[in-house]
Design a protein around this motif. Sequence first.
Motif, mmCIF file in Angstrom:
data_model
loop_
_atom_site.group_PDB
_atom_site.id
_atom_site.type_symbol
_atom_site.label_atom_id
_atom_site.label_comp_id
_atom_site.label_asym_id
_atom_site.label_seq_id
_atom_site.Cartn_x
_atom_site.Cartn_y
_atom_site.Cartn_z
ATOM 1 N N ALA A 86 0.835 -1.205 0.000
ATOM 2 C CA ALA A 86 0.000 0.000 0.000
ATOM 3 C C ALA A 86 0.867 1.250 0.000
ATOM 4 C CB ALA A 86 -0.932 0.002 1.203
ATOM 5 N N ALA A 87 2.003 1.220 0.732
ATOM 6 C CA ALA A 87 2.902 2.371 0.767
ATOM 7 C C ALA A 87 3.548 2.586 -0.599
ATOM 8 C CB ALA A 87 3.967 2.166 1.841
ATOM 9 N N ILE A 88 3.926 1.501 -1.271
ATOM 10 C CA ILE A 88 4.567 1.618 -2.593
ATOM 11 C C ILE A 88 3.589 2.224 -3.594
ATOM 12 C CG2 ILE A 88 5.494 0.283 -4.515
ATOM 13 C CD1 ILE A 88 6.666 -1.654 -2.439
ATOM 14 N N ARG A 89 2.309 1.815 -3.520
ATOM 15 C CA ARG A 89 1.318 2.364 -4.454
ATOM 16 C C ARG A 89 1.190 3.884 -4.313
ATOM 17 N NH1 ARG A 89 -1.471 -2.439 -3.135
ATOM 18 N NH2 ARG A 89 -2.731 -1.362 -1.563
ATOM 19 N N LYS A 90 1.430 4.402 -3.110
ATOM 20 C CA LYS A 90 1.319 5.859 -2.888
ATOM 21 C C LYS A 90 2.683 6.540 -2.873
ATOM 22 C CE LYS A 90 -1.700 7.252 0.156
ATOM 23 N NZ LYS A 90 -2.409 7.433 1.430
ATOM 24 N N ALA A 91 3.746 5.809 -3.250
ATOM 25 C CA ALA A 91 5.115 6.369 -3.254
ATOM 26 C C ALA A 91 5.497 6.898 -1.876
ATOM 27 C CB ALA A 91 5.248 7.464 -4.310
ATOM 28 N N THR A 115 -1.537 9.325 5.089
ATOM 29 C CA THR A 115 -0.393 10.084 4.571
ATOM 30 C C THR A 115 -0.554 10.276 3.066
ATOM 31 O OG1 THR A 115 1.077 9.221 6.281
ATOM 32 C CG2 THR A 115 2.111 10.113 4.310
ATOM 33 N N PRO A 116 -0.474 11.521 2.576
ATOM 34 C CA PRO A 116 -0.599 11.761 1.134
ATOM 35 C C PRO A 116 0.554 11.114 0.375
ATOM 36 C CG PRO A 116 -0.903 13.790 2.378
ATOM 37 C CD PRO A 116 -0.382 12.768 3.329
ATOM 38 N N ALA A 117 0.414 11.039 -0.946
ATOM 39 C CA ALA A 117 1.439 10.445 -1.802
ATOM 40 C C ALA A 117 2.768 11.163 -1.612
ATOM 41 C CB ALA A 117 0.998 10.512 -3.268
ATOM 42 N N ALA A 118 3.866 10.385 -1.725
ATOM 43 C CA ALA A 118 5.248 10.883 -1.615
ATOM 44 C C ALA A 118 5.598 11.314 -0.191
ATOM 45 C CB ALA A 118 5.505 12.023 -2.588
ATOM 46 N N GLY A 119 4.796 10.901 0.782
ATOM 47 C CA GLY A 119 5.124 11.203 2.171
ATOM 48 C C GLY A 119 6.037 10.144 2.762
#
Length: 692
Positions: free
Chosen positions: A552-557, A593-597
């Motif tokens: 899930a974290a990888i999908r949102k960078a 957490t938004p993307a790239a966070g």
Amino acid sequence: MNRTSTTWPQAMTERREFSPSVLIAATLGRAPIAGVALLEGDELELHEVRGMPHGQDELLPLCRQTVEADDLVLFSQPRRSAGRAVHFFAGVPVRGDDRRPVGVLFIAAREVRNLGHDALEALLALGRQLERQLDADRAVRAVEARSRMVSMAHRASDLTEVLRFCLDEVCVHSGWPVGHVCVPADDGTGELVSAKLWHGADDGGPARLREILWDTRVSPGVGLCGEAADSLRPKWMADLDLPELGVGSGFAFPVHCESGVVAVLEFYDPGVRRPSPLVLDLVTELGREVGLAVARMSDRAELVRSQTTLRETVRRLRTIIGTAHDAFIALDEDGCVTEWNAAAERMFGWPHADIIGRLLADTVVPERFRADHVAGIARLKATGEGSVLGRQIELAGLRRDGQEFPIELYVWQPQPSGPYRFNAFVRDVSERKEAERALRDAYSREQEVVEELRGLDRIKTDFIANVSHELRTPLTSISGYLELLVDGVAGDLTDDQQEMTSIIQRNTGRLLRLVEDILTVGKIDSGQFQPAVEATELGALVEAAAKSVEPAAIRKAITLVRQLGAEPIVVRADPNQLDRALMNVLSNAVKFTPAAGSVVIRVRRVGNEVRITVADTGIGIAQDELPKLFTRFFRSSLAIEHEIQGTGLGLAIVKHIVERHGGDISVASRPGEGTMVAIVLPIDPDVVSAQP
């Protein structure tokens, strides 16, 4: 051990001429900024700062750090915080005669620089020189304070006035926040009792101390004031360690003359305070000189004051009795009424003029109790023993119109010897009795309602559990067949079909998690959700949880950082429940957490505890919503605003799991900046010692 006290007398900081010391310090350290900070009460204030006309507030936290460390504080490194101008600081504590820090001598610069060994030693020596300067000033002020108190004692004609003045002066001069005066008891036992004179004991722990000492009698040689009275010398106890009373240390000194101890003044501080030679010298002389002054007070003035006080007391007592809500009745040795206040007139219906001189038994005592009343008075006169004296009892009273009513009675003898006299307070408890009956009835009805509600709650819990079980079975089946479809068992799916099955899978997973949370809450309520503890290595558990949320974290960078440490940490825990708690916290961190966070999980040991923190750069939580965060079904306003899905049950379950493991969980957050969840768990020493 109590903390060291940080309350300093105002007098210590009255001197303001530190320019030579500041200039020398700046020259020795070759620093453009130098100054002195001194404690005024509980606050640290700057004096004689040179080289920094603006932004001096940045120096105060550094000076406070030096005072709290009670040691040299030196740093020389860039400070990246916004608005920080000072990048070099060297501060040495300035101590009083009792070796407590009272201030700081410091040098500073806006750029990083080095301070040589010789310059450092010179700065320390300059700090000691400043201490000697302050000690000399304090010695002068001690002499002035003693002169004021002795002069006042010679002028005054009232002992209480003298003791209060001395109590306040010593507290202000020495910086002790709480003071109290004890005096010898009037009964000649030599014991000390409270003079009801206090300084600074209005609330908190000191208020409890005041309550305890209010009626306490202290024998000579016992305790703080008892030892001071017995030895006729000051007594200092640096570590009393009574935090529940707000007392860490104390000292006392006697005010005495040739005839003995006049009073003992005792002082208390919530911290640990070492003996101060200046204070001890001051109170030693003060106790002797004030005692001599008190001894010279006029006996006649003392008698006049006593008589005035007695008359005023009698007047006030009559006023109080006359206006009291309770009836007051006084009887002579034959049981005839001698005093009858207005409340007694209203209660019994007998005017004062009609009942004075009449037998109480013939007027307000019901006929069935009159024989016992007369026999009780006769027995008291014959044996000196009475069954109702000094006791609060409930009886029946008789109004003039013949109506009986319940009363509460307290009888005592105003004089232990001589002709028998009896005083009594009488209270009409009719309303209370009626209220008690109504309360019993209401309580009985309430118990019935409570039992009904418990039954309804059991039905609700059973219903939710049954429905949840019924939902989980088809949802599990749906989820399984969806996986078969996605895997292509029934043939390849088109792009549109894959997108639709993905949506179905996601929402099926949400429903399964909701059902699982509801079932868990039901188990918690019924007491069935108990941990099966075993030795559990936290590092592996945290790593497994992190890997589970990593997709899930990888999908949102989102950057997922683990800080687990090299040494294994083993606790006694239920690995399944603990894994569930960690998964929930980590999933929330990624979800909010938004993307790239970034999300950082850290595990470290602190003493006999392990601290697990999960910090994210997410949307955060409003401060006023933090206390509600662990409430069932609560969802934050920001989560609703950003349309982030959730049940509001996860953190409530996590809190239960952590607390059942003897731990604690807390959350710190700022909207727009992120959130940090901290879980603290105990480490079993037996488990630790058994590790390889």
